[in-house]
Design a protein around this motif. Structure first.
Motif, PDB file in Angstrom:
ATOM      1  N   GLU A 135      -6.072  -0.242  -1.462  1.00 26.61           N
ATOM      2  CA  GLU A 135      -6.567   1.114  -1.719  1.00 26.61           C
ATOM      3  C   GLU A 135      -7.080   1.723  -0.420  1.00 26.61           C
ATOM      4  N   CYS A 136      -6.190   1.857   0.520  1.00 25.19           N
ATOM      5  CA  CYS A 136      -6.560   2.225   1.883  1.00 25.19           C
ATOM      6  C   CYS A 136      -5.393   2.951   2.527  1.00 25.19           C
TER       7      CYS A 136
ATOM      8  N   ALA B 105       0.848  -1.194   0.000  1.00 28.43           N
ATOM      9  CA  ALA B 105       0.000   0.000   0.000  1.00 28.43           C
ATOM     10  C   ALA B 105       0.889   1.251   0.000  1.00 28.43           C
ATOM     11  N   GLU B 106       0.405   2.276  -0.651  1.00 35.35           N
ATOM     12  CA  GLU B 106       1.152   3.537  -0.697  1.00 35.35           C
ATOM     13  C   GLU B 106       0.850   4.364   0.553  1.00 35.35           C
ATOM     14  N   ILE B 107       1.885   4.831   1.206  1.00 36.18           N
ATOM     15  CA  ILE B 107       1.707   5.708   2.362  1.00 36.18           C
ATOM     16  C   ILE B 107       1.707   7.148   1.858  1.00 36.18           C
ATOM     17  N   LYS B 108       0.536   7.736   1.867  1.00 36.19           N
ATOM     18  CA  LYS B 108       0.366   9.067   1.262  1.00 36.19           C
ATOM     19  C   LYS B 108       0.562  10.177   2.294  1.00 36.19           C
ATOM     20  N   ASP B 109       0.815  11.383   1.777  1.00 34.52           N
ATOM     21  CA  ASP B 109       0.954  12.544   2.658  1.00 34.52           C
ATOM     22  C   ASP B 109      -0.347  12.849   3.376  1.00 34.52           C
ATOM     23  N   HIS B 110      -1.456  12.639   2.646  1.00 34.38           N
ATOM     24  CA  HIS B 110      -2.767  12.967   3.206  1.00 34.38           C
ATOM     25  C   HIS B 110      -3.615  11.711   3.322  1.00 34.38           C
TER      26      HIS B 110
ATOM     27  N   LEU C 263       0.159  -1.528   5.759  1.00 30.51           N
ATOM     28  CA  LEU C 263      -0.805  -0.524   6.204  1.00 30.51           C
ATOM     29  C   LEU C 263      -0.615  -0.216   7.692  1.00 30.51           C
ATOM     30  N   PRO C 264      -0.628   1.048   8.076  1.00 27.05           N
ATOM     31  CA  PRO C 264      -0.694   1.387   9.501  1.00 27.05           C
ATOM     32  C   PRO C 264      -2.031   0.884  10.048  1.00 27.05           C
TER      33      PRO C 264
END
Length: 378
Positions: free
Chosen positions: A278-279, A195-200, A303-304
């Motif tokens: 997608e989370c 999963a991508e760790i996004k800024d927002h 995922l966190p």
């Protein structure tokens, strides 16, 4: 060699074929077929009469697996169990190895029969009946919880072999006097991307049956109401079968209709992983658990995660992101920690990926195979 597997799991039967929601599949059956020529499954069955009744379920396709299921088990059957006991005994007498998955009514019955007939027996301990019954939501469940826990303790005290899904929690409550190992039922598919760790952060996800209040979804919706004023675009996506009216009404009362989406169940394995990917944050707010599959799957994707400190969950998640069950305020606080810190999300992502490696399919398969082989070769 012939093996029988017994549990209360309810299979869907359609045109003579058997389907499961993902907990008992061909991959599960291969654990026992590695050491036997035929596997007989004793469980419950519910016949369905249209393809819609088996949508997104996993079919057992292995020819060496035979089902001998019971259509229903009533309270009367549990009290006056002669008929069911005779049925189970007629099968156990003709097998070499008995696998009882507990807690379950059929599994407990089968264990005593197997001991009587001096069969090789393995007990799989997958949950705590005391916690499950106390959080069932009924007075009956609350009252019988101590008796179910006592029954499981007695069974394990007589068992020569046991596999626990937790590392410590279930072992401490229900110790086996013989040989035992820890091997979770969660066997992860290999992950080709994370999963991508996004800024927002925008999307929180949850997986669980909507018919089981002990999954804690009401607490999560209440926590979302506490988070929403400062994180107005946050979304909660819910995946699970069952009745959603209660949760929809709660969301409406809290003004969260537009922030909550319900999704129908999908097949386990890769489809679940793709949905979770997608989370931004995964939350497991359960009131009781053994070792939750969806939480480990979320961890494997990096995922966190936030979860309650019940069952085997503290074996998985850092203390900082655990909270008491039935506490929306604490739950909201832990979620907000992750929402407000990109660095923490990156840190927890890496920690969770590393811990989830312990549940890789090959690792657990070898551990379980070695243990079962030792039992049957004695």
């Amino acid at each position: 060699m012939k093996t029988v597997f017994i549990h209360d799991h309810s299979f869907k039967k359609y045109n003579g074929r058997f389907f499961s929601d993902g907990k008992l599949t061909d991959r599960t059956w291969k654990r026992y077929l590695n050491v036997s020529n035929e596997l007989v499954v004793i469980a419950r069955e519910k016949e369905v009469f249209s393809p819609q009744g088996i949508e997104n379920l996993n079919e057992t396709t292995l020819n060496k697996v035979k089902f001998n299921c019971i259509s229903s088990i009533t309270l009367i059957d549990r009290i006056f169990n002669y008929k069911i006991k005779s049925f189970v005994e007629s099968i156990i007498k003709d097998v070499d190895f008995v696998v009882c998955r507990l807690p379950s009514f059929l599994g407990s019955l089968a264990f005593d029969i197997a001991i009587k007939h001096k069969k090789k027996v393995l007990v799989e301990v997958v949950g705590c009946p005391y916690d499950a019954m106390r959080n069932h939501g009924s007075i009956k469940g609350y009252l019988i919880a101590p008796f179910e826990a006592y029954k499981l303790r007695v069974t394990l005290s007589k068992s020569s072999n046991a596999i626990y899904v937790t590392k410590k929690f279930l072992q401490d409550r229900y110790p086996c006097q013989g040989s035992s190992i820890s091997a979770s039922n969660v066997e992860l598919c290999s992950v080709d991307s994370f999963a991508e760790i996004k800024d927002h952060v925008k999307v929180i996800k949850f997986i669980g049956s909507l018919n089981c209040k002990y999954k804690g979804l009401q607490d999560l919706i209440s926590a979302l109401a506490l988070i929403s004023p400062t994180h107005k675009d946050i979304e909660l996506h819910i995946l699970g079968g069952g009745s959603k009216e209660l949760y929809q009404q709660q969301a409406s009362d809290l003004g969260l209709d537009r922030q909550i989406s319900f999704h129908e169940p999908i097949k386990g394995g890769v489809p679940i992983l793709n949905w979770l990917k997608e989370c931004d944050i995964y939350v497991q707010p359960s009131h009781t658990e053994g070792l939750p599959r969806s939480l480990i799957e979320a961890m494997s994707l990096g995922l966190p995660c936030v979860a309650t400190n019940v069952g085997g969950i503290p074996e998985l998640i850092d203390d900082s992101f655990l909270c008491k069950p039935k506490s929306p305020i604490e739950l909201a606080d832990r979620i907000k920690k992750l929402l407000d810190s990109y660095e923490l999300r990156i840190e927890q992502s890496q920690i969770n990926k590393n811990r989830a490696k312990e549940y890789a399919f090959d690792t657990l398969q070898r551990k379980r195979f070695d243990f079962i082989s030792e039992i049957v070769e004695k």
